[in-house]
Design a protein around this motif. Structure first.
Motif, mmCIF file in Angstrom:
data_model
loop_
_atom_site.group_PDB
_atom_site.id
_atom_site.type_symbol
_atom_site.label_atom_id
_atom_site.label_comp_id
_atom_site.label_asym_id
_atom_site.label_seq_id
_atom_site.Cartn_x
_atom_site.Cartn_y
_atom_site.Cartn_z
ATOM 1 N N GLY A 114 0.845 -1.201 0.000
ATOM 2 C CA GLY A 114 0.000 0.000 0.000
ATOM 3 C C GLY A 114 0.873 1.241 0.000
ATOM 4 N N GLU A 115 0.227 2.348 -0.128
ATOM 5 C CA GLU A 115 0.908 3.644 -0.209
ATOM 6 C C GLU A 115 1.065 4.265 1.173
ATOM 7 O OE1 GLU A 115 2.222 5.248 -2.942
ATOM 8 O OE2 GLU A 115 1.828 3.331 -3.930
ATOM 9 N N GLY A 116 2.202 4.918 1.389
ATOM 10 C CA GLY A 116 2.426 5.646 2.624
ATOM 11 C C GLY A 116 2.033 7.103 2.469
ATOM 12 N N ALA A 117 1.824 7.758 3.573
ATOM 13 C CA ALA A 117 1.484 9.181 3.558
ATOM 14 C C ALA A 117 2.266 9.868 4.659
ATOM 15 C CB ALA A 117 -0.012 9.367 3.775
ATOM 16 N N GLY A 118 2.448 11.140 4.538
ATOM 17 C CA GLY A 118 3.143 11.898 5.574
ATOM 18 C C GLY A 118 4.476 12.415 5.069
ATOM 19 N N VAL A 119 5.186 13.086 5.962
ATOM 20 C CA VAL A 119 6.462 13.701 5.628
ATOM 21 C C VAL A 119 7.515 12.622 5.362
ATOM 22 C CG1 VAL A 119 8.289 15.198 6.508
ATOM 23 C CG2 VAL A 119 5.905 15.760 6.956
ATOM 24 N N TRP A 120 7.503 11.558 6.153
ATOM 25 C CA TRP A 120 8.444 10.458 6.013
ATOM 26 C C TRP A 120 7.722 9.241 5.461
ATOM 27 C CZ3 TRP A 120 13.595 10.925 6.787
ATOM 28 C CH2 TRP A 120 14.044 12.058 7.481
ATOM 29 N N ARG A 121 8.419 8.496 4.602
ATOM 30 C CA ARG A 121 7.866 7.280 4.028
ATOM 31 C C ARG A 121 8.939 6.188 4.054
ATOM 32 N NH1 ARG A 121 7.331 8.700 -1.296
ATOM 33 N NH2 ARG A 121 9.147 7.485 -1.857
ATOM 34 N N VAL A 122 8.553 4.979 4.447
ATOM 35 C CA VAL A 122 9.466 3.836 4.396
ATOM 36 C C VAL A 122 9.429 3.277 2.983
ATOM 37 C CG1 VAL A 122 9.906 1.493 5.232
ATOM 38 C CG2 VAL A 122 9.216 3.279 6.838
ATOM 39 N N ASP A 123 10.600 3.188 2.347
ATOM 40 C CA ASP A 123 10.699 2.637 0.997
ATOM 41 C C ASP A 123 10.996 1.139 1.033
ATOM 42 O OD1 ASP A 123 10.243 5.116 -0.228
ATOM 43 O OD2 ASP A 123 12.373 5.618 -0.129
ATOM 44 N N SER A 124 11.854 0.715 1.962
ATOM 45 C CA SER A 124 12.186 -0.705 2.052
ATOM 46 C C SER A 124 12.935 -0.994 3.351
ATOM 47 C CB SER A 124 13.035 -1.145 0.861
ATOM 48 O OG SER A 124 14.315 -0.551 0.911
ATOM 49 N N LEU A 125 12.940 -2.272 3.679
ATOM 50 C CA LEU A 125 13.727 -2.773 4.797
ATOM 51 C C LEU A 125 14.462 -4.004 4.295
ATOM 52 C CD1 LEU A 125 14.583 -2.939 7.804
ATOM 53 C CD2 LEU A 125 12.543 -4.343 8.174
ATOM 54 N N PHE A 126 15.773 -3.969 4.353
ATOM 55 C CA PHE A 126 16.584 -5.115 3.976
ATOM 56 C C PHE A 126 17.006 -5.836 5.240
ATOM 57 C CE2 PHE A 126 20.863 -6.872 3.714
ATOM 58 C CZ PHE A 126 20.670 -7.841 2.739
ATOM 59 N N ILE A 127 16.835 -7.156 5.251
ATOM 60 C CA ILE A 127 17.303 -7.993 6.360
ATOM 61 C C ILE A 127 18.294 -8.989 5.776
ATOM 62 C CG2 ILE A 127 16.680 -9.621 8.175
ATOM 63 C CD1 ILE A 127 13.885 -8.382 8.223
ATOM 64 N N GLY A 128 19.500 -8.983 6.295
ATOM 65 C CA GLY A 128 20.552 -9.869 5.809
ATOM 66 C C GLY A 128 20.439 -11.279 6.357
ATOM 67 N N GLN A 129 21.335 -12.130 5.884
ATOM 68 C CA GLN A 129 21.376 -13.505 6.339
ATOM 69 C C GLN A 129 22.099 -13.593 7.680
ATOM 70 O OE1 GLN A 129 23.082 -15.508 2.929
ATOM 71 N NE2 GLN A 129 21.030 -15.934 2.145
ATOM 72 N N ALA A 130 22.022 -14.749 8.302
ATOM 73 C CA ALA A 130 22.599 -14.959 9.634
ATOM 74 C C ALA A 130 24.070 -14.556 9.691
ATOM 75 C CB ALA A 130 22.419 -16.414 10.058
ATOM 76 N N GLU A 131 24.813 -14.833 8.635
ATOM 77 C CA GLU A 131 26.243 -14.503 8.612
ATOM 78 C C GLU A 131 26.475 -12.997 8.730
ATOM 79 O OE1 GLU A 131 24.743 -16.377 6.158
ATOM 80 O OE2 GLU A 131 25.412 -18.337 6.866
ATOM 81 N N ALA A 132 25.589 -12.201 8.137
ATOM 82 C CA ALA A 132 25.726 -10.741 8.230
ATOM 83 C C ALA A 132 25.508 -10.277 9.664
ATOM 84 C CB ALA A 132 24.748 -10.051 7.288
ATOM 85 N N PHE A 133 24.529 -10.863 10.355
ATOM 86 C CA PHE A 133 24.296 -10.527 11.763
ATOM 87 C C PHE A 133 25.505 -10.926 12.606
ATOM 88 C CE2 PHE A 133 19.858 -10.514 10.369
ATOM 89 C CZ PHE A 133 19.363 -9.406 11.028
ATOM 90 N N GLN A 134 26.017 -12.121 12.379
ATOM 91 C CA GLN A 134 27.156 -12.610 13.161
ATOM 92 C C GLN A 134 28.384 -11.723 12.965
ATOM 93 O OE1 GLN A 134 27.226 -16.575 11.609
ATOM 94 N NE2 GLN A 134 25.576 -17.282 12.946
ATOM 95 N N ALA A 135 28.650 -11.333 11.722
ATOM 96 C CA ALA A 135 29.800 -10.473 11.445
ATOM 97 C C ALA A 135 29.640 -9.108 12.105
ATOM 98 C CB ALA A 135 29.985 -10.311 9.935
ATOM 99 N N TRP A 136 28.438 -8.527 12.047
ATOM 100 C CA TRP A 136 28.179 -7.214 12.651
ATOM 101 C C TRP A 136 28.374 -7.286 14.165
ATOM 102 C CZ3 TRP A 136 27.363 -2.883 9.763
ATOM 103 C CH2 TRP A 136 26.939 -1.733 10.425
ATOM 104 N N GLU A 137 27.855 -8.341 14.768
ATOM 105 C CA GLU A 137 27.967 -8.499 16.222
ATOM 106 C C GLU A 137 29.401 -8.756 16.663
ATOM 107 O OE1 GLU A 137 24.918 -11.438 17.081
ATOM 108 O OE2 GLU A 137 23.428 -10.116 16.162
ATOM 109 N N ALA A 138 30.223 -9.284 15.752
ATOM 110 C CA ALA A 138 31.634 -9.521 16.055
ATOM 111 C C ALA A 138 32.490 -8.280 15.810
ATOM 112 C CB ALA A 138 32.155 -10.687 15.216
ATOM 113 N N GLY A 139 31.867 -7.182 15.343
ATOM 114 C CA GLY A 139 32.602 -5.939 15.154
ATOM 115 C C GLY A 139 32.833 -5.556 13.708
ATOM 116 N N GLY A 140 32.509 -6.440 12.768
ATOM 117 C CA GLY A 140 32.647 -6.099 11.350
ATOM 118 C C GLY A 140 31.547 -5.129 10.956
ATOM 119 N N ARG A 141 31.890 -4.063 10.286
ATOM 120 C CA ARG A 141 30.894 -3.050 9.951
ATOM 121 C C ARG A 141 30.810 -2.789 8.442
ATOM 122 N NH1 ARG A 141 29.653 -4.311 14.393
ATOM 123 N NH2 ARG A 141 29.419 -2.965 16.186
ATOM 124 N N SER A 142 31.265 -3.743 7.628
ATOM 125 C CA SER A 142 31.259 -3.499 6.188
ATOM 126 C C SER A 142 29.920 -3.810 5.528
ATOM 127 C CB SER A 142 32.370 -4.308 5.511
ATOM 128 O OG SER A 142 32.156 -5.688 5.717
#
Length: 163
Positions: free
Chosen positions: A48-76
């Motif tokens: 559906g369509e959003g309204a207002g000053v701000w609009r969410v275009d998308s949310l990307f969720i990575g795979q488990a490995e991306a979470f593990q790397a981020w939690e280990a300090g990797g920020r790439s």
């Protein structure tokens, strides 16, 4: 005396390690937590369509490995990326903190203009399974709200299967 000095130095090192901060925002590594037993990765877009000053275009969720790397300090490669459109244009928000489980997503970060962004949402595993079976299905998989600059934005996101 030498043992006492070694014990004190070791204790200080342990305490320093507990207070260690990560990345340019100096966020403690403990601010990031995920516990996923299923793969919820993918790109989610509004149903559906959003309204207002701000609009969410998308949310990307990575795979488990991306979470593990981020939690280990990797920020790439951020495991979560929220894309918003607002008064200053499009902004990609990466996490300052998150807590992601099979059923819930909590996430905070900053928009390009420095505004704090938070997301609190529910992940519907049944709807996700349906969306994967039926490419292009518009079933909401993630529902909840985002908040930007004090403005609440309702979320109803479906899994995007591509063009």
């Amino acid at each position: 005396m030498r043992r006492a000095i070694v014990a004190v130095v070791a204790g200080l090192l342990v305490l320093t390690g507990c207070d260690r901060s990560e990345g340019p925002g100096k966020t403690p590594a403990s601010a990031f937590h995920h516990q996923l037993s299923a793969d919820v990765s993918g790109e989610y877009r509004p149903v559906g369509e959003g309204a207002g000053v701000w609009r969410v275009d998308s949310l990307f969720i990575g795979q488990a490995e991306a979470f593990q790397a981020w939690e280990a300090g990797g920020r790439s490669a951020p495991p979560l990326i929220l894309t918003l459109t607002g008064p200053s244009g499009t902004s990609r928000v990466t996490p300052d903190a998150y807590d992601v489980t099979d059923d819930n997503l909590r996430f905070s970060g900053r928009a390009a203009n420095g505004e704090k962004v938070t997301v609190q949402a529910r992940l519907d595993q049944g709807a996700l399974a349906t969306a994967r079976r039926n490419l292009g299905d518009q079933t909401p998989v993630i529902t909840g709200s985002a908040s930007v600059a004090g403005q609440r934005i309702p979320l109803s996101l479906g899994r995007w299967g591509g063009d």
